[in-house]
Design an enzyme around this catalytic site. Structure first.
Site, short mmCIF file in Angstrom:
data_model
loop_
_atom_site.label_atom_id
_atom_site.label_comp_id
_atom_site.label_asym_id
_atom_site.label_seq_id
_atom_site.Cartn_x
_atom_site.Cartn_y
_atom_site.Cartn_z
N LYS A 100 -9.03 3.21 11.81
CA LYS A 100 -9.65 2.96 10.51
C LYS A 100 -9.64 1.46 10.22
O LYS A 100 -8.61 0.82 10.28
CB LYS A 100 -8.90 3.68 9.39
CG LYS A 100 -9.52 3.44 8.02
CD LYS A 100 -8.68 4.03 6.90
CE LYS A 100 -9.34 3.78 5.55
NZ LYS A 100 -9.47 2.34 5.25
N ASP B 233 0.83 -1.20 0.00
CA ASP B 233 0.00 0.00 0.00
C ASP B 233 0.87 1.26 0.00
O ASP B 233 0.53 2.25 -0.64
CB ASP B 233 -0.91 0.01 1.23
CG ASP B 233 -2.01 -1.04 1.13
OD1 ASP B 233 -2.19 -1.61 0.04
OD2 ASP B 233 -2.68 -1.30 2.16
#
Length: 311
Positions: free
Chosen positions: A136, A43
């Protein structure tokens, strides 16, 4: 070498060439990530490509193309595997009545300070702003639509305006109720949340796949997102391992939203001592202590909605 980059190139590419290289690289990695569930890069590496493209576009606004990845909230994938302007051919399109937006990243202190400055300008204040933060969840964004309290549809975020209808698949997810637990449901409710694959379930699924001689999933987020988009030979066990975590009401939730804000406000006094110890929220015991403090200092929470306090 990134997709779109020419072999043997010994000179620095022009702005136009670099933008084209970044477009090709991001499209390539989007296809692997969203359609094939087999990402080639981390990522962080993907974010580096995306941020480089955005920086080039900000420096050269005349170079911004209509199909630029920076203009998308999510992605849309064709069944052929290319990023396109329509949902996957294997899944029906689902227009969101209220756009599903995405969050941005703050990678360092400077970017967070810039975010704080934008917020204070928006609020027209020079004083300090108090923020409420929460971890998150790393999965796939999902909208659940209830009509008269009955689950009517479910859709992925897509590009934020049009997603993909995944209603049939999410009916296998045990944490998504077919009916809302209320005697007076709103005419229509849009529940936004995240579908996640808990790490324990992820490890169990990979063990089972290895025993069958199948390739293991790369990470929980890809396994969760890919499971929603299955059409042929649906892996029901994979879907049943998913969990849904709601975080917002886009429609049918004004009263509930007010109760949530009231709860946060009335929790402030009772929980402030625990909340100031920031490390407390990192452990289940610490979160439990904050919840108890919240309830001691906010009796109204019990009579309105305890859900926000018990998160």
């Amino acid at each position: 070498m990134e997709p779109g980059q020419r072999k043997g190139a010994s000179v620095e590419p022009s702005v136009d060439e670099r933008i084209e290289q970044l477009h090709a690289a991001i499209r390539h990695h989007d296809r692997l990530y969203y359609l094939e569930d087999r990402p080639e890069i981390s990522d962080a590496e993907y974010d580096r490509l995306f941020r480089e493209l955005r920086a080039l576009e900000e420096a050269h606004p005349d170079k911004v193309r209509r199909d630029s990845p920076t203009r998308r909230v999510g992605v849309r994938i064709e069944s052929s595997g290319s990023v396109a302007s329509a949902p996957a051919a294997s899944l029906g399109p689902f227009p969101h009545r209220v756009p599903m937006l995405s969050i941005d990243n703050a990678m360092d202190d400077a970017e967070f300070r810039a975010f704080d400055e934008r917020i204070r300008r928006l609020l027209q204040t020079d004083g300090a702003v108090e923020y409420a933060g929460e971890p998150k969840l790393d999965g796939a964004a999902l909208e659940l639509v209830y009509e008269g309290g009955q689950l009517a549809a479910a859709a992925t975020r897509g590009d934020g305006r049009v997603g993909e209808d995944v209603t049939a698949n999410i009916r296998h997810v045990a944490t998504i109720p077919d009916r809302l637990a209320t005697d007076e449901p709103p005419e229509r409710a849009s529940v936004r949340g995240e579908v996640v694959l808990p790490r324990r379930a992820f490890e169990r699924l990979n063990e089972e796949r290895s025993e069958r001689g199948e390739e293991p999933f790369v990470n929980p987020r890809n396994a969760a997102a890919g499971s929603l988009r299955q059409k042929d030979a649906v892996d029901v066990a994979r879907l049943r391992a998913l969990e849904f975590r709601a975080y917002a009401l886009a429609e049918g939730g004004r009263a509930a939203s007010r109760r949530r804000w009231t709860c946060w406000r009335c929790c402030k006094t009772g929980a402030s001592r625990s909340v100031r110890n920031r490390s407390a929220v990192r452990t289940p015991r610490g979160r439990s202590r904050i919840t108890r403090a919240c309830r001691r200092g906010a009796p109204r929470c019990r009579s309105t909605s305890t859900a926000p306090c018990s998160r």
